[in-house]
Design an enzyme around this catalytic site. Structure first.
Site, PDB file in Angstrom:
ATOM      1  N   HIS A  50       0.832  -1.196   0.000  1.00 37.20           N
ATOM      2  CA  HIS A  50       0.000   0.000   0.000  1.00 37.20           C
ATOM      3  C   HIS A  50       0.879   1.263   0.000  1.00 37.20           C
ATOM      4  O   HIS A  50       2.075   1.203   0.295  1.00 37.20           O
ATOM      5  CB  HIS A  50      -0.927  -0.015   1.203  1.00 37.20           C
ATOM      6  CG  HIS A  50      -2.058  -0.993   1.048  1.00 37.20           C
ATOM      7  ND1 HIS A  50      -3.033  -1.177   1.984  1.00 37.20           N
ATOM      8  CD2 HIS A  50      -2.365  -1.847   0.025  1.00 37.20           C
ATOM      9  CE1 HIS A  50      -3.895  -2.090   1.559  1.00 37.20           C
ATOM     10  NE2 HIS A  50      -3.504  -2.525   0.380  1.00 37.20           N
ATOM     11  N   GLU A  52       1.117   3.839   1.924  1.00 35.68           N
ATOM     12  CA  GLU A  52       1.757   4.224   3.193  1.00 35.68           C
ATOM     13  C   GLU A  52       3.029   3.402   3.426  1.00 35.68           C
ATOM     14  O   GLU A  52       4.038   3.921   3.910  1.00 35.68           O
ATOM     15  CB  GLU A  52       0.788   3.997   4.360  1.00 35.68           C
ATOM     16  CG  GLU A  52      -0.504   4.811   4.284  1.00 35.68           C
ATOM     17  CD  GLU A  52      -1.618   4.072   3.546  1.00 35.68           C
ATOM     18  OE1 GLU A  52      -1.336   3.375   2.553  1.00 35.68           O
ATOM     19  OE2 GLU A  52      -2.777   4.203   3.969  1.00 35.68           O
ATOM     20  N   CYS A  86      -2.427  -0.517   7.472  1.00 35.44           N
ATOM     21  CA  CYS A  86      -1.606   0.700   7.357  1.00 35.44           C
ATOM     22  C   CYS A  86      -1.829   1.635   8.537  1.00 35.44           C
ATOM     23  O   CYS A  86      -0.920   2.350   8.955  1.00 35.44           O
ATOM     24  CB  CYS A  86      -1.938   1.442   6.074  1.00 35.44           C
ATOM     25  SG  CYS A  86      -1.411   0.546   4.624  1.00 35.44           S
ATOM     26  N   ALA A 156     -20.860   4.605 -31.607  1.00 34.87           N
ATOM     27  CA  ALA A 156     -20.466   5.516 -32.681  1.00 34.87           C
ATOM     28  C   ALA A 156     -21.713   5.865 -33.484  1.00 34.87           C
ATOM     29  O   ALA A 156     -22.560   5.013 -33.730  1.00 34.87           O
ATOM     30  CB  ALA A 156     -19.436   4.838 -33.577  1.00 34.87           C
ATOM     31  N   THR A 198     -27.467  -6.423 -31.580  1.00 36.74           N
ATOM     32  CA  THR A 198     -26.134  -6.043 -32.065  1.00 36.74           C
ATOM     33  C   THR A 198     -25.317  -7.301 -32.359  1.00 36.74           C
ATOM     34  O   THR A 198     -24.603  -7.382 -33.366  1.00 36.74           O
ATOM     35  CB  THR A 198     -25.412  -5.181 -31.004  1.00 36.74           C
ATOM     36  OG1 THR A 198     -26.219  -4.040 -30.746  1.00 36.74           O
ATOM     37  CG2 THR A 198     -24.040  -4.734 -31.465  1.00 36.74           C
ATOM     38  N   GLU A 274     -21.395  -1.802 -25.415  1.00 37.88           N
ATOM     39  CA  GLU A 274     -21.219  -1.315 -26.796  1.00 37.88           C
ATOM     40  C   GLU A 274     -22.483  -1.413 -27.655  1.00 37.88           C
ATOM     41  O   GLU A 274     -22.399  -1.650 -28.851  1.00 37.88           O
ATOM     42  CB  GLU A 274     -20.051  -2.062 -27.468  1.00 37.88           C
ATOM     43  CG  GLU A 274     -18.687  -1.647 -26.950  1.00 37.88           C
ATOM     44  CD  GLU A 274     -17.574  -1.786 -27.990  1.00 37.88           C
ATOM     45  OE1 GLU A 274     -17.837  -1.713 -29.208  1.00 37.88           O
ATOM     46  OE2 GLU A 274     -16.421  -1.990 -27.562  1.00 37.88           O
ATOM     47  N   GLY A 276     -26.828  -2.337 -28.571  1.00 41.26           N
ATOM     48  CA  GLY A 276     -27.175  -1.260 -29.480  1.00 41.26           C
ATOM     49  C   GLY A 276     -28.027  -0.173 -28.839  1.00 41.26           C
ATOM     50  O   GLY A 276     -27.961   0.038 -27.642  1.00 41.26           O
ATOM     51  N   ARG A 278     -31.321   0.361 -28.064  1.00 39.07           N
ATOM     52  CA  ARG A 278     -32.243   0.109 -26.953  1.00 39.07           C
ATOM     53  C   ARG A 278     -31.501  -0.270 -25.669  1.00 39.07           C
ATOM     54  O   ARG A 278     -31.827   0.180 -24.584  1.00 39.07           O
ATOM     55  CB  ARG A 278     -33.262  -0.998 -27.301  1.00 39.07           C
ATOM     56  CG  ARG A 278     -34.513  -0.520 -28.000  1.00 39.07           C
ATOM     57  CD  ARG A 278     -35.197   0.670 -27.317  1.00 39.07           C
ATOM     58  NE  ARG A 278     -35.737   0.405 -25.992  1.00 39.07           N
ATOM     59  CZ  ARG A 278     -35.796   1.300 -24.993  1.00 39.07           C
ATOM     60  NH1 ARG A 278     -35.307   2.523 -25.153  1.00 39.07           N
ATOM     61  NH2 ARG A 278     -36.302   0.977 -23.830  1.00 39.07           N
TER      62      ARG A 278
HETATM   63  C1  AOF Z   1      -4.526   1.831   2.004  1.00 34.88           C
HETATM   64  N1  AOF Z   1      -3.505   2.141   1.179  1.00 34.88           N
HETATM   65  O1  AOF Z   1      -2.485   2.049  -0.786  1.00 34.88           O
HETATM   66  C2  AOF Z   1      -4.562   0.971  -0.605  1.00 34.88           C
HETATM   67  C3  AOF Z   1      -5.660   0.692   0.263  1.00 34.88           C
HETATM   68  O2  AOF Z   1      -6.067  -6.631  -0.806  1.00 34.88           O
HETATM   69  P1  AOF Z   1      -5.306  -5.537  -0.146  1.00 34.88           P
HETATM   70  O3  AOF Z   1      -4.613  -5.937   1.089  1.00 34.88           O
HETATM   71  O4  AOF Z   1      -4.390  -4.798  -1.092  1.00 34.88           O
HETATM   72  O5  AOF Z   1      -6.401  -4.490   0.378  1.00 34.88           O
HETATM   73  C4  AOF Z   1      -7.200  -3.821  -0.543  1.00 34.88           C
HETATM   74  C5  AOF Z   1      -8.109  -2.877   0.174  1.00 34.88           C
HETATM   75  O6  AOF Z   1      -7.342  -1.957   0.949  1.00 34.88           O
HETATM   76  C6  AOF Z   1      -8.907  -2.023  -0.809  1.00 34.88           C
HETATM   77  O7  AOF Z   1     -10.174  -2.585  -1.079  1.00 34.88           O
HETATM   78  C7  AOF Z   1      -9.047  -0.709  -0.053  1.00 34.88           C
HETATM   79  O8  AOF Z   1     -10.091  -0.770   0.878  1.00 34.88           O
HETATM   80  C8  AOF Z   1      -7.721  -0.627   0.690  1.00 34.88           C
HETATM   81  N2  AOF Z   1      -6.707  -0.022  -0.194  1.00 34.88           N
HETATM   82  N3  AOF Z   1      -5.606   1.147   1.535  1.00 34.88           N
HETATM   83  O9  AOF Z   1      -4.470   2.169   3.194  1.00 34.88           O
HETATM   84  C9  AOF Z   1      -3.459   1.753  -0.091  1.00 34.88           C
HETATM   85  N4  AOF Z   1      -4.535   0.519  -1.875  1.00 34.88           N
HETATM   86 ZN    ZN Z   2      -3.238  -0.216   3.709  1.00 38.48          ZN
END
Ligand code: AOF
Ligand code: ZN
Length: 333
Positions: A50, A52, A86, A156, A198, A274, A276, A278
């Site tokens: 992550h 942090e 974290c 498109a 489609t 993509e 159609g 409706r």
């Molecule tokens: C943070 N810092 O950089 C991110 C967070 O599967 P994991 O362990 O990577 O956890 C994913 C979850 O953690 C994600 O769904 C979100 O809630 C959080 N992501 N949190 O503190 C980070 N990427």
């Molecule tokens: Zn984290």
């Protein structure tokens, strides 16, 4: 640099993970000592450390954490996922203050990260550049708060408002420069979806043959199961009919939302719709369109009985780009 500028920098580095974090959000972290940035980190890819953790790793050892303010674009996590929480890391390192752009909508976190910090006496400031941070993780937000796949509607049309012709005659509307763009788009989406009309008319390949990158999984919406699906063709069909085909996914509630919830349950975080006409209109009317890419070609298709009009979707584009002679109008909710 001031407060908001440090958070803006954190958002900027978070963006580097774009397209690589899978179902995870983009997250950036900046550490500030006496008004200067002393460390940075961001979430590089799905399954990786992550933001942090990255920033803590890069922090020079001689600096005292009690003099450092941490800026992070998402509430620090509180759960044991692929990495330890974290929030506990920041708490145990003894940082003075943590500035957070927005809470994490993931129920595993949702306020718990902030509480861990506050209970340990760390000063927490919440809400700096909150809207920017939530917009940056638009897809993650839709996934977590609505428990459904995020949807981009793409079509498109000719300058006079036609989408194509009926009865098995496919007609190219957009030019050669729009095609690689569409294929790039497809490479970014794990799933692609079209209505049975489609599917039958155009026999689309729905792949990424013009660019590098994976082709999305194909989903066809076919309530009566009247489409032709060659044996061995890898695709899935949303239908109401109980049929003997392993590729059929029978839905009782055949609403756009139910389809997006089913996709999310099957781990598809986003889908490219993509057509159609409706089908696009139904998803729009159900409020299930999160983003639009409309390509308008300068070609004026002649009016014939078998022509299909473009969808009637009233939106104000937020961005306009040019792809050769074609115009691309983009919109985000
Ligand atoms: C943070 N810092 O950089 C991110 C967070 O599967 P994991 O362990 O990577 O956890 C994913 C979850 O953690 C994600 O769904 C979100 O809630 C959080 N992501 N949190 O503190 C980070 N990427
Ligand atoms: Zn984290």
């Amino acid at each position: 640099m001031n407060h908001a500028e440090f958070m803006r920098r954190a958002l900027e580095i978070a963006q580097k993970g774009d397209g690589l974090t899978g179902s995870n959000p983009l997250v950036g972290c900046v550490m500030v000592h006496e008004g200067a940035i002393v460390s940075e980190g961001y979430h590089h890819e799905f399954g990786g450390p992550h933001a942090e953790v990255e920033a803590v790793r890069r922090l020079p050892h001689h600096l005292d954490a009690r003099d450092i303010t941490v800026y992070v674009t998402l509430e620090p996590c509180a759960h044991f996922g692929k990495t330890p929480p974290c929030a506990e890391l920041l708490r145990d390192r003894g940082f003075k203050k943590v500035v957070v752009a927005t809470l994490d909508p993931n129920p595993l976190v949702a306020g718990k990260g902030i509480r861990i910090l506050q209970e340990a006496g760390v000063e927490v400031e919440l809400g700096v550049l909150k809207e920017e941070a939530q917009r940056q993780n638009r897809r993650f937000w839709v996934n977590q708060t609505e428990k459904r796949a995020y949807l981009l509607a793409k079509w498109a049309e000719s300058v006079n408002g036609w989408m194509g012709v009926n009865q098995g005659k496919s007609v190219a509307i957009s030019g050669s420069e729009a095609k690689p763009f569409v294929h790039q788009l497809r490479a970014k989406y794990p799933a692609i979806m079209v209505g049975v009309q489609t599917w039958e008319n155009d026999r689309p390949q729905l792949n990424t043959r013009l660019v590098e990158g994976p082709s999305p999984a194909i989903w066809v919406i076919d309530p009566q199961f009247r489409g032709h699906y060659p044996e061995g063709k890898d695709l899935q069909i949303f239908t109401k009919k109980k049929v003997e085909d392993a590729r059929a996914v029978v839905l009782e509630d055949f609403s756009p939302r139910a389809m997006l919830e089913e996709l999310w349950e099957r781990k598809f975080t986003s889908v490219l719709l993509e057509g159609g006409k409706r089908t696009l209109e139904q998803f729009w009317e159900a409020g299930m369109v999160d983003e639009i890419a409309q390509i308008i070609s300068p070609l004026a298709l002649s009016v014939g009985a078998d022509h299909v009009a473009a969808p009637t979707i009233d939106f104000t584009p937020s961005e306009v780009h040019y792809l050769g002679a074609d115009t691309l109008k983009c919109w985000k909710r």
